[in-house]
Design a protein around this motif. Structure first.
Motif, PDB file in Angstrom:
ATOM      1  N   ARG A  45       0.805  -6.523  -5.988  1.00 19.44           N
ATOM      2  CA  ARG A  45      -0.756  -6.148  -5.868  1.00 19.44           C
ATOM      3  C   ARG A  45      -1.546  -7.230  -5.225  1.00 19.44           C
ATOM      4  O   ARG A  45      -1.497  -8.422  -5.543  1.00 19.44           O
ATOM      5  N   VAL A  51     -10.541  -3.863  -6.056  1.00 21.15           N
ATOM      6  CA  VAL A  51      -9.519  -3.320  -6.813  1.00 21.15           C
ATOM      7  C   VAL A  51      -8.091  -3.866  -6.372  1.00 21.15           C
ATOM      8  O   VAL A  51      -8.077  -4.956  -5.567  1.00 21.15           O
ATOM      9  N   LYS A  53      -4.917  -3.246  -4.382  1.00 22.51           N
ATOM     10  CA  LYS A  53      -3.979  -2.601  -3.562  1.00 22.51           C
ATOM     11  C   LYS A  53      -2.585  -2.996  -3.888  1.00 22.51           C
ATOM     12  O   LYS A  53      -2.119  -4.056  -3.925  1.00 22.51           O
ATOM     13  N   SER A  54      -2.026  -1.848  -4.034  1.00 24.74           N
ATOM     14  CA  SER A  54      -0.362  -1.748  -4.711  1.00 24.74           C
ATOM     15  C   SER A  54       0.567  -1.331  -4.008  1.00 24.74           C
ATOM     16  O   SER A  54       0.480  -0.059  -3.174  1.00 24.74           O
ATOM     17  N   GLU A  75      -1.035   4.153  -5.531  1.00 25.35           N
ATOM     18  CA  GLU A  75      -2.245   4.464  -5.863  1.00 25.35           C
ATOM     19  C   GLU A  75      -3.083   2.964  -6.050  1.00 25.35           C
ATOM     20  O   GLU A  75      -2.321   1.880  -6.692  1.00 25.35           O
ATOM     21  N   ASP A  76      -4.321   2.817  -5.765  1.00 22.95           N
ATOM     22  CA  ASP A  76      -4.892   1.480  -6.254  1.00 22.95           C
ATOM     23  C   ASP A  76      -4.930   1.432  -7.618  1.00 22.95           C
ATOM     24  O   ASP A  76      -5.034   2.366  -8.625  1.00 22.95           O
TER      25      ASP A  76
END
Length: 845
Positions: A45, A51, A53-54, A75-76
């Motif tokens: 991440r 947020v 980002k993953s 998903e974020d």
């Protein structure tokens, strides 16, 4: 991506995962979390624009530039997820254990000093992100590169060649395998929490400084009331295997020990309490300073250190003998359910618990790796009962008997039901011989007399127990010949006997009484026939099974079918054999279309309807039927038993696709099927569509069943009992589909053309035609995650439902928890005539 998808997938009343979080100004952080869900992977991440980002990295990041690690974009996640560690409860998205593997800050390699977030987002959008990492493990330059021509979310995580890069040998320090070795011991126990949020430590595992820094986990799982022991499958001979470990087969009572706040529940497979029977074991186990659930065997060792079942029987009355609780598995530790960890990980923690306890009454059951044949020879020399073979990476499947745990016996022993006793002769008093039986196909079958192994004390005790069970009626349908008058008893007492062999007539030869088995229910007493599993040192490459008296050679067992999950062809076959008793009723007497993936899910596949009878074993059943697409008669495979199932999966058939009708009524299907297939639309609309169909069917008082497709949608079955033709079934399905489409015109479509159903849920009713197939219940699908088409309760068809929650690793566990939900679908039926008349009358008004 936004956080809406993250929040949609989670129930925050059930999981402690964070919902939000505001990023701090200045340095941008990264975090890598070790996530042991259905399979171990690493979540990578990067904080961008507030947020995380993953990406999910199955093999974990590497410091070796030659290792191009696959990274699947997900998903974020909210910023506060950077600190999340703990347990995501079963039933929730991503269920499993999460630990922080590495954490630090990062910079953009090509940042020009303007907006960091804009530059980072631009590089991510272009599919080429270059960064400099400043962590404890991950240091220096890395690149995240989006793969062209692959799945839209597939990237590669690559280490650049710089001063921090390592060669192939040194890169082992950064592999998940190395982290397993140190992480399970250093991390798992360090994250456990007591009631007052103080950390519970195992001193031999966690250093004081580490424990003080360990963050508390907000959610703690309670110990369940009952844990069902995982069971073993009997095979004929020992083997060697690189991925196997081998333990002693103890001759005693299987027992679960649940310890909570130093209070102990010690109980058998059939939930009988052992607390009063074996107080020394209770006294020892209650000294464990953790809340745990142990799995093991209560035994009595003789002078030679060998477990002896008769000595265990005598212990209750004499109190003599060396009583031991030999433990071999750990199911719960301080608020953490451990069944999803691998066996070696569980045993590592178990050994630490036993070593800390330091009581000789509780002994850790040791094992050897790989060398099963040599271990078996040692067992023969020391006259053990046998050995146990276990897949070293197997999860714990409660109450299930599969191919991950195997037993190889040296002494023939069998449980049997006491169905009567004969009058004594000569100097014998009270009982001459026991009349024994067991269940075969739900019928009680006579298996012989047992007159040996008794002494005066055991005969007296057994005689008293049997007086309460006397009956005037024989429990057998067959007539049983006895040498002396017989007293019949209700068949509820289970005994253990050893014997020389089974006779050709199915009787025990020379049975000797060993004792009563009060730990096993009478309904579970069945003949235990060893599977002829030929396993050699190349167990992962080839093996031969004897199934339904047929030898089935299984080839290329080590071939990887799911590259990301590292699931092999052999593991797929093991799954299907473990699930066979639930799957085969849905296949019986149905023609099958074979969808073959000979080289796994990422390689070319093909459909095969016509069997080559010259290359197919003679015992494989097939049926010649006319195929419109082929323009000729073809031989369809019919799978009615385990042997055919194993043969078929060995051909590369990942999924199983039966007709809706059977051989006896090929033009009349047993069900009407509605296939809900989303096209570029969120899964919640599939659920909504299913709920509307259910409501409409309920209004007609029609019973329906729902299952996941295992791919992207849902299947709804309407049982008809083969009372209607395919034409009638398809017309009815079309009516239901069109009615629901009128209710949900913005989100559903009944038009097959892709353009017409884009961003809609396609309600496919055209499957209701002769020769069409649908994935069977419990069928695996050739998709990431090794997902399974899973029967559901209608109440489960809600906003929490996720296709990915059902896979080969938890299917048996789910069936054990909720039962075989589609057991009745084959016998259920609906009266459509009345419904059709009602529809016609309404249309005429």
């Amino acid at each position: 991506m936004s956080l809406s998808k993250y929040k949609q997938k989670r129930n925050f009343t059930d999981t402690t995962e964070p919902t939000a979080g505001k990023a701090a100004k200045g340095k941008h952080i990264f975090v890598v979390q070790r996530h042991h869900a259905s399979r171990l992977h690493y979540d990578f991440r990067l904080e961008v624009a507030g947020v995380l980002k993953s990406w999910a990295v199955p093999k974990g990041p590497s410091m070796n530039p030659t290792d191009k690690r696959l990274a699947m974009e997900v998903e974020d996640h909210p910023y506060d997820y950077k600190d999340f560690e703990g347990k995501i409860p079963a039933g929730n998205y991503g269920a499993g254990t999460v630990y922080i593997w590495d954490k630090g800050t990062y910079e953009l390699l090509n940042h020009d000093g303007s907006s960091f977030d804009k530059d980072a987002l631009k590089e991510i959008k272009s599919g080429d992100l270059k960064i400099v990492m400043k962590g404890k493990k991950l240091k220096g330059e890395f690149a995240l590169v989006k793969m062209k021509g692959a799945k839209k979310n597939a990237w590669l995580l690559i280490k650049h060649k710089d001063k921090y890069a390592v060669d192939e040998y040194n890169s082992e320090d950064y592999t998940p395998e190395r982290i397993k070795a140190q992480g399970i011991k250093e991390k798992a126990t360090a994250r456990l929490v007591a009631k007052k949020k103080s950390v519970i430590r195992i001193p031999t595992v966690v250093k004081e400084s580490t424990a003080r820094k360990a963050p508390a986990i907000a959610r703690v799982e309670k110990i369940k009331k009952v844990y069902k022991p995982m069971l073993t499958t009997l095979i004929t001979e020992p083997f060697d295997g690189a991925d196997w470990l081998f333990e002693t087969k103890w001759d005693g009572y299987r027992a679960i020990a649940s310890v909570e706040k130093n209070k102990v529940l010690l109980y058998s497979r059939n939930e009988k309490s052992f607390n009063k029977d074996y107080p020394p074991v209770v006294a020892a186990v209650e000294k464990i300073s953790h809340n745990v659930v142990l799995d093991g065997e209560i035994i009595v060792l003789n002078k030679n250190g060998k477990s002896d079942f008769q000595s265990l029987q005598n212990y209750k009355t004499t109190g003599e003998g060396k009583l031991i609780y030999a433990v071999f598995d750990l199911l719960h530790l301080n608020g953490n359910e451990l069944q999803q960890l691998t066996l070696l990980e569980r045993k590592s923690l178990l050994k630490d618990v036993v070593d800390q306890l330091g009581d000789k009454t509780v002994q850790y059951s040791t094992h050897v790796l790989k060398n099963g044949k040599a271990f078996f020879k040692k067992a023969q020399q020391q006259e053990w009962e046998g050995i146990i073979a276990k897949k070293s990476d197997s999860i714990y499947e409660e109450g299930q008997r599969g191919m991950s745990w195997l037993k190889i016996k040296i002494v023939n022993e069998q449980e049997a039901l006491i169905c009567g006793y004969t009058a004594p002769r000569g100097s014998r008093k009270k009982i001459g011989a026991l009349v024994l039986g067991m269940y075969e196909d739900k019928k009680l079958k006579y298996i012989g007399h047992c007159g040996g192994g008794f002494n005066e004390a055991t005969i007296g005790d057994l005689y008293e127990r049997l007086q309460e069970l006397k009956t005037k009626v024989t429990p057998f349908e067959e007539k049983v010949k006895t040498n002396m008058p017989v007293t019949w008893v209700k068949p509820v007492l289970v005994c253990e006997v050893k014997f020389s062999e089974w006779t050709g007539d199915g009787y025990l030869r020379q049975p000797i009484f060993l004792g009563l088995r009060e730990d096993k229910p009478a309904r579970d007493v069945h003949p235990e026939t060893a599977k002829n599993v030929t396993m050699t040192t190349t167990i992962e490459k080839e093996r031969t099974l004897t199934l339904n008296s047929k030898k089935v050679t299984l080839t290329n067992q080590s071939k990887i079918y799911w590259p990301e999950e590292k699931i092999s062809k052999g593991q797929l076959i093991d799954y299907y054999l473990s699930i066979a008793k639930y799957l085969l009723p849905h296949l019986k007497d149905r023609p099958l279309s074979l969808h073959r993936f000979p080289n796994g899910i990422n390689s070319p596949a093909f459909y095969q309807k016509d069997l080559n009878r010259e290359q197919t074993p003679a015992w494989i059943k097939s049926v010649p039927l006319h195929s419109g697409s082929a323009g000729k008669d073809v031989d369809y495979l019919v799978c009615n038993n385990e042997a055919t199932l194993a043969y078929m999966i060995n051909l590369g058939c990942i999924e199983i696709n039966p007709w809706l009708s059977r051989l006896r009524s090929l033009d009349a299907p047993d069900f009407i099927v509605l296939d809900l297939d989303p096209e570029n639309i969120d899964f919640k609309y599939v659920v909504e569509t299913a709920q509307h169909i259910k409501a409409l069917l309920d209004s007609f008082k029609i019973n329906s069943y729902c299952k996941t497709s295992g791919a992207t949608g849902l299947h709804i079955y309407i049982p008809t009992g083969a009372q209607y033709s395919y034409d009638t079934s398809r017309l009815f399905a079309a009516y239901i589909a069109h009615q629901v489409n009128l209710e949900l015109p913005e989100t559903t479509s009944v038009i097959r053309a892709k353009a017409a159903r884009n961003k809609k849920v396609y309600i496919d009713f055209l499957q209701n035609s002769r020769g069409q197939t649908v994935a069977s219940p419990y069928s695996v699908r050739p998709r990431p995650g090794v997902t399974v088409s899973m029967p559901l309760l209608w109440k489960e068809v809600n906003e929490k439902l996720s296709i990915g929650d059902f896979h080969i690793f938890n299917s048996l566990e789910r069936i054990n928890e909720v039962g075989d939900l589609w057991q009745d679908v084959l016998s259920a039926k609906n009266d459509l005539r009345k419904v059709i008349r009602e529809i016609e009358n309404n249309a005429a008004k």
